[in-house]
Design a protein around this motif. Structure first.
Motif, PDB file in Angstrom:
ATOM      1  N   CYS A 192      -2.639   0.933  -0.706  1.00 65.89           N
ATOM      2  CA  CYS A 192      -2.288   0.715  -2.127  1.00 65.89           C
ATOM      3  C   CYS A 192      -3.421   1.205  -3.025  1.00 65.89           C
ATOM      4  CB  CYS A 192      -2.024  -0.767  -2.394  1.00 65.89           C
ATOM      5  SG  CYS A 192      -0.528  -1.367  -1.601  1.00 65.89           S
ATOM      6  N   LYS A 193      -4.635   0.874  -2.633  1.00 64.13           N
ATOM      7  CA  LYS A 193      -5.807   1.301  -3.428  1.00 64.13           C
ATOM      8  C   LYS A 193      -5.865   2.838  -3.489  1.00 64.13           C
ATOM      9  CE  LYS A 193     -10.027   1.193  -5.120  1.00 64.13           C
ATOM     10  NZ  LYS A 193     -10.137   0.946  -6.534  1.00 64.13           N
ATOM     11  N   VAL A 237      -7.820  -3.851  -4.100  1.00 62.70           N
ATOM     12  CA  VAL A 237      -7.036  -2.987  -5.009  1.00 62.70           C
ATOM     13  C   VAL A 237      -7.567  -3.037  -6.446  1.00 62.70           C
ATOM     14  CG1 VAL A 237      -4.678  -2.401  -5.727  1.00 62.70           C
ATOM     15  CG2 VAL A 237      -5.046  -3.417  -3.509  1.00 62.70           C
TER      16      VAL A 237
END
Ligand code: SF4
Ligand code: SF4
Length: 481
Positions: A192-193, A237
């Protein structure tokens, strides 16, 4: 009698001496009763201060009607400019499986091992091909479930493919994953990051409130597991990429201040006080979880005043009020698919079920899960983009889903700020277009909008600064204690 021309407007008496007027382009004014009577009887002196205000907000024109009409048209076009972004929000149901069993699950989630409810990679690719046929330059893809992290390979394949197509078409794609967080892994968070995927999760409030509905498959509360993963997600994140939503149930209706305090304690960037939607398990459990819409409005306005008070020391917007204040106080369009005219269903947002079926709104696929596929527009694997998004079904639905042509919305003073929801109408009345009087949708929005205008009418400078700081997302507008 004075010769000015009065343009169309709606009005309502908010108190004995205050009349709220709203015109076609959404400009509003409060007038005392006596001035209102003079105005509508064409006897308000054109030299008076009130006349100048009415003229500048285009409630009337003296000589140059053509220019006033052009201004009205320009403002109207600006308010409806969300229509140019056809269709920007695309939700993909990656799986209906879930590791939790929340009491109010609106999608009636499936068991953890029911793999038949997974979207396949082939279907995901077809869906993304369809998404990129939308004219929008900024498609937003939201991965939903169930719990999308349970079918992670399809999430990653979808992101990589969408990024490739976005590059080819020079479009700006963004991603959101809706996850309960409790089963998410470090490597999923790192993905996601790396791909700028925002996380949208659910937090209903402090432990006892959260655990009363958000449970695992064995019926245990998930608060502790959630908190642990929230911290990890924020570390990996980034805090600004992790947002949470709450759902109000009978367990939290009288404790909304506690819910707000929990959000503030956790450093969340605001809260959206959401009412319960009558789909899936929430519909089955309405006797335990539900409440009347009148009580929701009362409690919502109560907690909103509490939140405004909190903002004297901390920047913390209530997001639904922010959206509505923004519509009331600015001429700009606000993208919110649930409250638009024409309805945002299909033209602002669309949802692709795990099997590729396309629905105009999240609630429409929830309805399909309850056994009624009335709103199914086709399938991404077998129908063309044109069949679905320019087809007869969506056109008919959209043309009927306008407050301007619905009773009694067409005569309602809040019309310019409200919207309509054909899916909810159909669920409650069997028809996409209905008489909105006394409907829960109308009770909610009329009650809240009336409350917001009341706040505006009585607002001191501090309250006005707070409201503008929410609209502009600029904390520095408020001099805090
Ligand atoms: S509400 Fe979300 S997390 Fe809860 S059971 Fe349903 S899909 Fe799972
Ligand atoms: S739904 Fe109710 S509040 Fe909204 S425009 Fe229609 S009548 Fe007005």
């Amino acid at each position: 009698m004075n010769q000015y021309t009065i343009f169309p407007f709606q009005f309502a008496r908010l108190s004995q001496n205050d009349i709220l007027m709203v015109n076609e382009c959404g400009d509003f004014l409060f007038l005392p009763e006596d001035i209102f009577q003079l105005f509508v009887n064409h006897t308000l002196p054109e030299t008076s201060e009130y006349f100048c205000k009415l003229k500048s907000h285009i409630f009337c024109a003296d000589e140059n009607i053509e220019i006033a009409l052009q201004k009205t048209a320009a403002r109207y076009r600006t308010r409806k400019s969300f229509l140019r972004e056809f269709t920007s929000l695309h939700m993909m149901v990656i799986t209906l499986r879930c590791n939790q069993h929340c009491e109010y699950c609106q999608v009636s989630c499936a068991d953890r091992d029911a793999h038949k409810y997974d979207m396949s990679k082939e279907t995901a690719i077809k869906v993304i091909d369809m998404i990129f046929q939308s004219p929008t330059q900024r498609p937003k893809i939201e991965f939903q479930g169930g719990e999308p992290t349970l079918n992670w390979d399809v999430v990653t394949a979808s992101v990589l493919y969408a990024e490739k197509i976005a590059l080819q078409q020079n479009k700006n794609v963004s991603f959101v994953i809706c996850t309960n967080l409790t089963g998410i892994t470090t490597s999923q968070l790192e993905f996601c990051k790396d791909h700028n995927i925002a996380i949208s999760t659910s937090l209903d409030g402090e432990r006892s409130i959260h655990d009363s509905c958000r449970k695992d498959k064995s019926g245990r509360g998930t608060y502790d597991a959630f908190m642990e993963k929230l911290e990890t997600a924020r570390k990996i994140v980034g805090e600004d990429m992790v947002g949470a939503l709450m759902t109000t149930t009978a367990f939290s209706l009288n404790k909304l201040k506690d819910v707000v305090d929990e959000y503030v304690r956790l450093g969340m960037d605001g809260i959206f006080i959401r009412s319960l939607n009558p789909y899936g398990f929430a519909a089955e459990q309405s006797a335990t979880l539900g409440y009347s819409m009148e009580s929701f409005v009362e409690k919502y306005l109560e907690v909103l005043k509490y939140i405004i008070g909190l903002n004297a020391r901390v920047f913390f917007p209530e997001q639904f009020a922010t959206l509505l204040f923004s519509r009331i106080l600015s001429p700009f369009a606000t993208g919110f698919v649930d409250l638009q005219s024409p309805s945002g269903a299909g033209i602002s947002g669309a949802i692709y079920d795990f099997d590729g079926s396309v629905f105009p709104a999240d609630e429409a696929r929830m309805l399909a899960r309850m056994g009624d596929r009335h709103f199914c527009l086709g399938n991404a694997a077998t129908s063309s983009y044109h069949d679905i998004f320019a087809g007869r079904k969506l056109k008919e639905m959209t043309s009927g889903a306008c407050v301007e042509t619905t009773f009694p919305c067409a005569f309602c003073v809040y019309q310019a700020f409200c919207g309509t929801d054909p899916v909810r109408n159909y669920l409650e009345s069997g028809s996409e277009v209905r008489n909105m009087s006394h409907s829960p949708f109308c009770i909610k929005h009329k009650g809240i909008l009336r409350g917001l205008f009341d706040i505006l009418r009585k607002a001191d400078d501090m309250t006005k600064d707070i409201i503008w700081s929410w609209i502009t997302y600029n904390p520095s507008l408020v001099r805090r204690i």
